[in-house]
Design an enzyme around this catalytic site. Structure first.
Site: not given
Ligand code: CU
Ligand code: CU
Length: 692
Positions: A217, A354, A373
């Site tokens: 990431h 994403e 998340h």
């Protein structure tokens, strides 16, 4: 001990003990920054400037000059407190980090970059600082060749049981550096066997796996200057890298008698998995929160994080994305229709799901995966009434520890598969390589039967000293235990039926042979469980060719030494060895290449294919950076992804009509062999190279 040869290495001192002020000497030789004015000190320390200069300046053996610069405006980035939780998944935090990255990338020279970084270091949240600085170091032309230390050395508290730190302090206090003993961390410290999910904790909590995820990431940030974010096929790689993590996790689950991960697609159902990380975030003031089993997602309203969204938002985005997939087209932010094409559609979808700043329409498709998340990570305090902070799943550096990560990503994965199922199936012509025939495939592990792989446990020592800010100084080691496998060699026989030399790409995958009920799998299920083991180009002369390839030379892993490395040792800073090392730092950990298997052998199918090079290769200059590994998951720096085919080829599509089993799928340039993975429940002591 060698001092850093390259001035750019000085940058790395900023990553050492990030919560400690810059004027405390850094590194083994006590490096001190010579700042141009007292403006660099925070308000707390400015009145003490003279005293500090006398106290710390004298012992310094290395002095690092710092350029005067116009101090950047960092008011946005200082809105997050130094002791608060930082997460990339929280849009407000991401914006602040994006601003910092902009500042760092905009500095005209290395000297100015160092100067601005030093100024920011004392003022912004240390986690945010380390993230933004790491992204900048990776992407600036004047620093991209220096090695970043692994995050586990900067913030060991994100990787190790909290108890280790008080023990480490005790050890540092009572023992001289030379007689300190490593602090042993048991393999089972987050749960007991009462929790069946705990059987795969060795995978979820593996330090190397979590470092890989963090580093990936960093290389592929979803926010920041467009030039950094907009990499070749980054949306598709988001899909492929995470899809492979999922396949690997399911493989491990099968080895441990667990079924496949169930998708988290109903956002209102209770989450059956609890998770208690035992991570303390000792360097900040807050511990990572825990999540008992059975929690239900709630609407989020947290002023403190400038975060307001409803579960309905997540549902709306999910439904819009699914509708777009079924229609085969999305609508961009100008209201235009964009087709989800056979090759490019998955990239568009990756950025939407994403979601990165490349998302074609953030208003319409939202921020589903990132806020997923967040919603899970704060399920225990959605409106901040308990002043609570997040669980590890809301932080990319720790997210993979929690079983729920894989449930969220199984859902994300299914969206991609849904799209892939709408695509044309590969024809025999797209799979076959006329003239090339694979006639034999074997795996050889030294001292074992043919086609047997072996795994066991390995202890390793990890140095904590760069991340713990107590004295006395010097190395303090934690001793961890991770899965390891015995190295092996593939032996592949290939017939080239033509009269001339031909090139091809060897693709090696492996999947469990049976499903969780021990019955043979249908191809359409098995194909998404295949894990990539290797991919490389070969030259095939006419007639018989014998290809031997060591397991260590593969397309996705990096060795332990590259995952963990030292700041001052082995960093000459010049020469091929250190080139492109930040990309080299990205890669699946070598010790996790092979799933655990089972005592007595776990039956698998090893698939080998040689594909036609003309449809594989991307024409671009050959790289000279001595870092050939890990391109499958991490791509190549400043270059295109090194192959043309859809990522996951040949398993990324539904099979052609009439193909129900793997056997039926095969063309002459492919072969399948039964292999078994034997797990030996023995633990090897740390290799000698660990003790420095
Ligand atoms: Cu990720
Ligand atoms: Cu994720």
């Amino acid at each position: 001990m060698a001092q850093t040869a390259n001035p750019q290495q000085q940058m790395l001192y900023l990553l050492e003990r990030p919560k400690e002020p810059y004027f405390i000497p850094k590194g083994e030789r006590g490096a001190v920054f010579d700042v141009p004015s007292n403006d660099y000190l925070t308000d707390r320390f400015r009145p003490l400037a003279d005293e500090l200069g006398n106290r710390f300046g004298e012992e310094a053996q290395v002095r690092i000059p710092v350029n005067p610069i116009t101090v950047p405006d960092i008011s946005l980035a200082t809105q997050l407190g130094r002791n608060e939780f930082f997460s990339l998944f929280i849009p407000y935090h991401r914006e602040m980090a994006g601003r910092l990255i902009d500042i760092f990338m905009g500095m005209r020279s290395y000297q100015d970059f160092l100067s601005a970084s030093l100024f920011c270091r004392e003022r912004v949240n240390p986690y945010m600082f380390v993230y933004a600085l790491s992204v900048a170091i990776l992407h600036r032309n004047d620093t991209k060749n220096i090695r970043l230390p692994p995050l586990s050395e900067i913030f060991p508290d994100k990787y190790l049981d909290a108890r280790v730190f008080s023990q480490a302090r005790e050890e540092a206090n009572v023992a001289q550096e030379s007689s300190r003993i490593p602090i042993e961390i048991p393999r089972d410290y987050t749960a007991s066997d009462l929790d069946e999910e705990h059987r795969v904790a060795y995978f979820r909590e593996d330090i190397g796996i979590n470092l890989h995820h963090w580093h990936w990431h960093l290389v592929y940030p979803f926010n920041g200057p467009r030039a950094i974010v907009d990499k070749d096929r980054r949306g598709e790689l988001f899909y492929y890298m995470h899809q492979q993590i999922q396949a690997r996790y399911n493989f491990e689950r099968f080895c441990n008698g667990l079924g496949r991960v169930k998708r988290l697609h109903d956002f209102r159902a209770p989450l059956p998995e609890g998770y208690f990380s035992k991570l303390d975030n000792t360097m900040a003031s807050r511990v990572y929160a825990s999540r008992p089993a059975g929690m239900v997602l709630q609407d989020i309203s947290r002023d403190v994080d400038q975060l307001v969204f409803d579960i309905q938002d997540l549902e709306r985005w999910r439904d819009r994305i699914i509708e777009a997939i079924h229609l085969g087209r999305v609508i961009n932010d100008k209201g235009e229709i964009v087709e989800l094409t056979e090759m490019g559609g998955v990239d568009v979808l990756g950025n939407i799901i994403e979601a990165s700043i490349l998302s074609i329409n953030r208003n319409l498709y939202g921020d589903m995966h990132n806020l997923g998340h967040v919603a899970i990570g704060i399920v225990h305090d959605p409106d901040f009434r308990h002043l609570e902070t997040y669980t590890p799943v809301a932080d990319p550096s720790t997210a993979m520890r929690d079983p729920v990560f894989y449930r969220l990503h199984a859902f994300v994965d299914e969206l991609f598969h849904m799209h892939k199922r709408t695509l044309p199936r590969y024809t025999v012509a797209q799979l076959d390589y006329p003239g090339i025939k694979v006639t034999s495939v074997e795996v050889m592990t030294k001292g074992r039967n043919k086609n047997e792989l072996a795994t066991y446990w390995q202890k390793r020592d990890v140095d904590l000293s760069r991340g713990v800010d107590f004295s006395p100084r010097g190395a303090v080691f934690a001793r961890i235990t991770h899965l390891q496998h015995e190295p092996f060699v593939y032996r592949i026989l290939v017939e080239n039926g033509s009269n001339s030399t031909m090139s091809g790409t060897v693709r090696i995958f492996m999947a469990p042979k049976f499903d969780e009920r021990k019955i043979p799998m249908l191809f359409r299920d098995q194909r998404i469980l295949f894990i990539e083991l290797d991919k490389f180009v070969v030259e095939l002369k006419p007639k018989t060719n014998v290809i031997e390839r060591a397991s260590t030379l593969n397309s996705l892993t990096i060795p332990w030494e590259q995952t963990f490395r030292d700041l001052e040792v082995n960093t000459p800073g010049t020469g091929a060895e250190s080139q492109a090392n930040n990309y080299c730092g990205c890669g699946w950990p070598e010790h996790m290449l092979i799933p655990k298997g089972a005592p007595g052998g776990f039956p698998c199918e090893l698939f080998v294919m040689i594909s036609n090079i003309k449809d594989d290769l991307v024409q671009q200059p050959k790289r000279q950076d001595g870092c050939p590994n890990a391109a499958s998951f991490c791509g190549l720096r400043d270059q295109k992804y090194p192959e043309k085919r859809s990522m996951g080829y040949p398993f990324d599509r539904m099979p052609r009509t009439g193909v129900d089993t793997l056997k039926q799928f095969l063309t002459p340039n492919m072969m399948v062999t039964d292999v078994s993975i034997h797990h030996f429940d023995r633990t090897e002591p740390p290799p000698k190279s660990d003790a420095k």
